[in-house]
Design a protein around this motif. Structure first.
Motif, PDB file in Angstrom:
ATOM      1  N   ALA A 195      42.178  44.819  38.038  1.00 18.35           N
ATOM      2  CA  ALA A 195      40.889  44.402  37.959  1.00 18.35           C
ATOM      3  C   ALA A 195      40.540  43.294  38.589  1.00 18.35           C
ATOM      4  N   ILE A 196      41.492  42.434  38.238  1.00 16.72           N
ATOM      5  CA  ILE A 196      41.188  40.783  38.782  1.00 16.72           C
ATOM      6  C   ILE A 196      41.352  40.973  40.193  1.00 16.72           C
ATOM      7  N   GLY A 203      34.337  39.511  45.045  1.00 16.13           N
ATOM      8  CA  GLY A 203      33.725  38.015  45.216  1.00 16.13           C
ATOM      9  C   GLY A 203      34.009  37.494  46.526  1.00 16.13           C
ATOM     10  N   MET A 204      34.606  38.019  47.161  1.00 14.93           N
ATOM     11  CA  MET A 204      34.705  37.631  48.577  1.00 14.93           C
ATOM     12  C   MET A 204      33.973  38.408  49.550  1.00 14.93           C
ATOM     13  N   HIS A 257      37.378  42.056  35.828  1.00 14.83           N
ATOM     14  CA  HIS A 257      36.710  42.138  37.168  1.00 14.83           C
ATOM     15  C   HIS A 257      35.631  40.720  37.354  1.00 14.83           C
ATOM     16  N   THR A 258      35.280  40.249  36.335  1.00 11.45           N
ATOM     17  CA  THR A 258      34.437  39.104  36.269  1.00 11.45           C
ATOM     18  C   THR A 258      35.325  37.934  36.718  1.00 11.45           C
ATOM     19  N   VAL A 259      36.546  37.852  36.165  1.00  8.44           N
ATOM     20  CA  VAL A 259      37.639  36.519  36.344  1.00  8.44           C
ATOM     21  C   VAL A 259      37.816  36.535  37.817  1.00  8.44           C
ATOM     22  N   GLY A 260      38.153  37.811  38.381  1.00  8.47           N
ATOM     23  CA  GLY A 260      38.378  38.020  39.791  1.00  8.47           C
ATOM     24  C   GLY A 260      37.243  37.573  40.723  1.00  8.47           C
ATOM     25  N   PHE A 261      36.097  38.107  40.357  1.00  4.74           N
ATOM     26  CA  PHE A 261      34.874  38.006  41.278  1.00  4.74           C
ATOM     27  C   PHE A 261      34.540  36.436  41.055  1.00  4.74           C
ATOM     28  N   GLU A 262      34.648  35.803  40.072  1.00  2.10           N
ATOM     29  CA  GLU A 262      34.295  34.433  40.185  1.00  2.10           C
ATOM     30  C   GLU A 262      35.212  33.601  41.014  1.00  2.10           C
TER      31      GLU A 262
END
Length: 332
Positions: A195-196, A203-204, A257-262
């Protein structure tokens, strides 16, 4: 059935509310006294599930002995890296013959043990047949709100798994049972790492194609690790494998997912974690998953990529570039 939930975070509170909705007396325990006070006085977990009314029968106690008194079902709902310590503190208060359900998803960083291995390491042997493990696609907020959800409960003794299944089953919360403890646990843990990766890609701005590829190849990684530890590959196509992976990789509600997105947008990990205010299990799971994969000689390139971004400071675009330019091979 008197139930005790060890851990009053979002997931523990949601499951406590589910059990309390059936008329069971439920007591939440946690070390966070203000959270327990809000639950007891306002019938709301103002920190983790703000705005959601909790059943009046959902009690809270800061004393573990009081919380566990007379318990007929005990749920471990603390973060995975805290399960060992809570089990050590609680083992003298637990009784053989009482079903125990762990809902923590993770691999212990120091020992590379799954949660079943941790609990079996700490608790007396007579308690081992009563251990069960709940996992699957389930956001706490939706469960607490009574939205339809299906999960898997794994245990080595089917009679006990069925007892826990019956306890949790409501009109909106449907548990299935499984005897594949390893498969259910590995699926629930490693999906956080994938998920990350999916969040990094989103995010990219890499789009839906890349996300689908990461989910599919991520499932292959999860399957390889799970099977190396003795899992049934069919488990990974079910709720605790594919179901949980798709949910966690494709929703903004997912902390991992939020961690990876940011990270993909250029923010620093420390800044992201402060803003979350809750544990994103995938951050530590990435380290333990990567170390376990190396120990068992399992190839997991996506997990390795996430590790390099989180712990070695590799730029996300460079990591993705290296992932895409690996040696060509058949799909398996």
């Amino acid at each position: 059935m008197r139930c005790t939930i060890l851990g009053a975070g979002s997931w523990g509170t949601a499951l406590g509310a589910t059990l309390a909705s059936k008329g069971f007396p439920v007591c939440l325990w946690d070390k966070d006294a203000p959270v327990l006070q809000a639950i007891a006085q306002k019938h709301e977990n103002t920190r983790y599930l703000p705005g959601l009314a909790l059943p009046p029968s959902l009690a809270a106690a800061p004393d573990m002995a009081r919380a566990l008194e007379g318990a007929e079902l005990v749920v471990f709902a603390v973060p995975s890296q805290a399960v060992r310590q809570v089990a050590i503190e609680g083992k003298r208060l637990l009784h053989a013959g009482v079903p125990i359900c762990s809902v923590a998803k993770g691999i212990e960083v120091d020992t590379l043990m799954t949660m079943s291995e941790v609990l079996e390491d700490v608790l007396p042997v007579p308690m081992h047949p009563y251990l069960t493990f709940l996992s699957g696609p389930s956001f706490a907020k939706e469960v607490a709100a009574g939205l339809p959800t299906a999960v898997t409960i794994a245990g080595r003794w089917e009679r006990i798994s069925k007892q826990v299944q019956d306890a949790f089953h409501t009109r909106t919360f449907r548990p299935y049972t499984s005897t594949d403890v390893v498969g259910v646990e590995v699926g629930g843990c490693v999906k956080n790492v994938i998920a990350i990766a999916a969040g990094l890609s989103d995010g990219m701005g890499f789009g839906a194609n890349a996300r689908a590829a990461l989910i599919t190849r991520g499932l292959a990684e999860i399957g390889r690790l799970a099977m190396r530890k003795g899992a049934n590959p069919m488990t990974l196509s079910g709720l605790s494998g594919l179901g949980d992976l798709v949910l966690t990789c494709s929703s903004e509600q997912s902390r991992n997912h939020t961690v990876g997105f940011e990270l993909g947008r250029g923010k620093k990990l420390e800044e992201i974690q402060r803003a979350l205010g809750q544990v994103a299990e995938g951050v530590l799971n990435t380290r333990s998953t990567r170390d376990l994969a190396r120990k068992l000689k399992v190839e997991m390139p996506i997990s390795e990529m996430v590790y390099r971004v989180l712990y070695e400071g590799q730029a996300p675009r460079q990591a993705v570039g290296e992932l895409m330019n690996r040696e060509m091979k058949p799909e398996n």
